[in-house]
Design an enzyme around this catalytic site. Structure first.
Site, PDB file in Angstrom:
ATOM      1  N   GLY A   1       7.323   3.802   3.623  1.00  0.00           N
ATOM      2  CA  GLY A   1       7.823   4.970   4.352  1.00  0.00           C
ATOM      3  C   GLY A   1       9.286   4.813   4.668  1.00  0.00           C
ATOM      4  O   GLY A   1       9.911   3.843   4.237  1.00  0.00           O
ATOM      5  N   ALA A   2       9.829   5.771   5.408  1.00  0.00           N
ATOM      6  CA  ALA A   2      11.234   5.697   5.772  1.00  0.00           C
ATOM      7  C   ALA A   2      11.477   4.537   6.732  1.00  0.00           C
ATOM      8  O   ALA A   2      12.557   3.961   6.764  1.00  0.00           O
ATOM      9  CB  ALA A   2      11.675   7.007   6.400  1.00  0.00           C
TER      10      ALA A   2
ATOM     11  N   LEU B   1       0.825  -1.210   0.000  1.00  0.00           N
ATOM     12  CA  LEU B   1       0.000   0.000   0.000  1.00  0.00           C
ATOM     13  C   LEU B   1       0.856   1.256   0.000  1.00  0.00           C
ATOM     14  O   LEU B   1       0.470   2.281  -0.531  1.00  0.00           O
ATOM     15  CB  LEU B   1      -0.899   0.022   1.244  1.00  0.00           C
ATOM     16  CG  LEU B   1      -2.046  -0.987   1.297  1.00  0.00           C
ATOM     17  CD1 LEU B   1      -2.692  -0.958   2.677  1.00  0.00           C
ATOM     18  CD2 LEU B   1      -3.076  -0.666   0.232  1.00  0.00           C
TER      19      LEU B   1
ATOM     20  N   ASP C   1       3.807  14.594  12.193  1.00  0.00           N
ATOM     21  CA  ASP C   1       4.032  14.528  10.743  1.00  0.00           C
ATOM     22  C   ASP C   1       2.718  14.681   9.974  1.00  0.00           C
ATOM     23  O   ASP C   1       2.295  13.771   9.268  1.00  0.00           O
ATOM     24  CB  ASP C   1       4.720  13.210  10.398  1.00  0.00           C
ATOM     25  CG  ASP C   1       5.387  13.250   9.035  1.00  0.00           C
ATOM     26  OD1 ASP C   1       5.395  14.324   8.413  1.00  0.00           O
ATOM     27  OD2 ASP C   1       5.899  12.210   8.593  1.00  0.00           O
TER      28      ASP C   1
ATOM     29  N   LYS D   1       2.101  -3.530   8.709  1.00  0.00           N
ATOM     30  CA  LYS D   1       3.346  -2.770   8.537  1.00  0.00           C
ATOM     31  C   LYS D   1       4.516  -3.596   9.032  1.00  0.00           C
ATOM     32  O   LYS D   1       4.509  -4.108  10.151  1.00  0.00           O
ATOM     33  CB  LYS D   1       3.289  -1.442   9.293  1.00  0.00           C
ATOM     34  CG  LYS D   1       4.559  -0.626   9.078  1.00  0.00           C
ATOM     35  CD  LYS D   1       4.396   0.819   9.471  1.00  0.00           C
ATOM     36  CE  LYS D   1       5.678   1.585   9.191  1.00  0.00           C
ATOM     37  NZ  LYS D   1       5.571   3.001   9.519  1.00  0.00           N
TER      38      LYS D   1
END
Lengths: 247, 318
Positions: free
Chosen positions: B39-40, B36, B150, B57
């Site tokens: 990210g970092a 999906l 963020d 995740k």
């Protein structure tokens, strides 16, 4: 837990050393004295050579720190990320050591169940927020770095914005190598505020040699000097506990 | 200790469809469907547990993962408020080929478009609706002692038949008073030289103002020498932003101490019949300039006649 101090060297360079002692050995020496060495390699458009890359990784590895190679544009984000991650890594190392003392030599954070690990991480985070931090920044100003110095300056100002938002105290010192006469020059003495480098940075001249090893050695000595000076003025040594990471 | 890699290893980015991930501790099974986002600190996959869709995740950085789990856990402790996605499971996975352990966590799958896509599809009139919803949620979050950190369109998903904004990536969520954990330059007041990175409500509200900017300038822009002046120009030269200029500046300058204040001001600004007001203002200006206008009118007619006469002469000569 007592309030401790973390000590880090942050090396910003774009390639290989070519004078003096082996920087990897000097980084190992730093680590022996409880100082973490992090390295950031700055690229232009070109790709860094294999040898330079190996040295950057080697220094961080033997200095117990983190290395990262980035384009000049990403420098600000990287500098603060590397510093924070290295802090967490050191603190985690400390917690791991404590865990081993309590639970035996096989215990480490990785072996805990996720539920327990979450709790441990909460402690690590708490420590990362409140611990005092001393960062000595070593900037390579040899030939090819010349065009990147403006970016380096901005990244360092940005780093102080990030770290000064923490609850713990910060102190920064900035050294450049090669120096005007010797191998290393100090351009900023220990201070919680980084703003004053703005006036110094544009005046820097760049030299031809890259004495990375001697620069790290000198940085370690600066930490020791500071320690002994502090000891002279504040009689109780207990005031300053240095947090060191064991293997 | 070894050198940590900052970016997620390639193996984690390419987990094949159909791979079954089994947790080492809780033994639950998840079948990977598709990635999906990346990210970092890790990769998020769409996965299936039995028949239910979930978001999983996975990362090689246990440290940051655990602090995200912490935040999600706290979120789910707050009942009756749907802020972030619900946390369903936390576990480790032994990679079959690498023989390496990776941490993962499983959360509710929120289906929808990210904010920028949503606005592009549904129209600008939705901007203010979403911003008001967002400010409501932020207020609750701030009251519980957190700051999102963020905040950016990529981390906002608009979902449901009745569109509702949801916060998704909690990687930057920080306890109030501490240092912001993760941020994106464009939305960070430190980057623009307009404040600290301390986690306080005003930090998020700065980002909300920048989200409104981003809606009007979808490509974003880089900071130049004087960031403040640059923002001033960008706001005053855009009709949509100009309408909310005062509120935007209060948010950018950190004058709002709470999300509700900003929300109230936005509502008030919307209710003001701005167009009528402008018209009225326009009329008074016209009255004042009537004499000048008449003079201009006469001159204009004269020039027109002259021009027509020249054309007439020209045609005649030919």
């Amino acid at each position: 837990m007592r309030k401790g101090t973390l000590r880090q060297i942050l090396l910003i360079t774009d390639g290989c050393s070519n004078q003096g002692e082996d920087p990897i050995a000097m980084a190992a020496l730093a680590k022996e004295q409880g100082i973490t060495v992090n390295v950031i390699g700055v690229l232009d458009q070109d790709i860094i050579d294999e040898q330079g890359l190996r040295e950057i990784e080697g220094i961080a590895q033997s200095g117990g720190g983190i290395s990262q190679v980035v384009y000049a544009k990403q420098l600000s984000q990287t500098v603060q990320m590397v510093t924070r991650k290295a802090m967490t890594q050191t603190l985690q190392g400390v917690i791991n050591r404590e865990l081993k003392q309590i639970l035996g030599s096989h215990a480490s954070i990785e072996h805990l169940s996720p539920e327990k690990r979450v709790e441990v991480m909460e402690v690590v985070e708490e420590l990362g927020e409140t611990v005092n931090l001393q960062v000595l920044i070593l900037v390579d100003t040899s030939g090819s770095m010349k065009t990147k110095l403006q970016t380096v300056k901005e990244a360092l100002l940005d780093l102080s914005i990030s770290l000064n938002a923490r609850l713990g105290n910060n102190e920064f010192s900035v050294f450049v190598f090669p120096g005007k006469k010797g191998e290393v020059d100090r351009i900023l003495d220990w201070t919680p505020k980084m703003e004053s480098i703005s006036s110094v940075f544009p005046k820097l001249t760049s030299g031809g040699i890259t004495p990375t090893g001697p620069a790290i050695r000198e940085a370690v000595q600066q930490f020791q000097k500071r320690r002994s000076l502090k000891g002279l003025f504040t009689h109780d040594g207990d005031d300053d506990v240095y947090i060191e990471q064991s293997m | 200790m070894t050198v940590m890699t900052m970016y997620t290893s390639n193996n984690l980015c390419n987990i094949r469809t159909g791979t079954v991930i089994q947790g080492k501790w809780h033994k639950r099974h998840y079948e990977i469907i598709k990635p999906l986002g990346k990210g970092a600190n890790g990769v998020v996959y769409l996965a299936k547990e039995g028949r239910a869709f979930v978001a999983l995740k996975i990362s090689n950085e246990a440290t940051t993962m655990m602090s995200e789990v912490n935040v999600l856990k706290r979120f789910s402790e707050v009942q009756g408020i749907t802020l972030g996605p619900c946390l369903l499971d936390v576990d480790d996975w032994l990679h079959p080929h690498e023989k390496k352990i990776y941490s993962f966590y499983v959360m509710e799958y929120i289906e929808g478009d990210d904010l920028l896509t949503f606005i592009q599809k549904r129209g600008k009139e939705w901007i203010i609706v979403i911003i008001l919803q967002l400010l409501g949620d932020l207020h609750k979050l701030h009251e519980k002692g957190w700051v999102f950190g963020d905040l950016k369109p990529d981390n906002l998903i608009v979902s449901g038949a009745v569109p509702k904004v949801r916060l998704i990536d909690v990687g930057g969520t920080t306890i109030r008073g501490r240092a912001i954990k993760e941020f994106t330059e464009f939305f960070d007041r430190g980057y623009w030289g307009m404040g600290t990175r301390k986690a306080e409500p005003s930090y998020d509200l700065f980002a909300v103002a920048m989200i409104m900017m981003n809606m009007c300038y979808p490509k974003r822009f880089e900071r130049k020498e004087n960031g403040r002046e640059q923002l001033r120009l960008m706001i005053s030269s855009h009709p949509y932003l100009k309408k909310y200029e005062k509120i935007l500046w209060r948010a950018l300058d950190g004058k709002y101490t709470c999300a509700h204040e900003m929300r109230k001001d936005l509502l008030q600004c919307m209710q003001q019949p701005t167009e009528q007001k402008e018209k009225r203002e326009g009329r008074t200006v016209r009255v004042k300039g009537k004499k000048k206008f008449r003079l201009l009118e006469t001159m204009f007619l004269f020039v027109c006649l002259l021009f027509m006469y020249v054309v007439y002469l020209y045609v005649q000569i030919l």
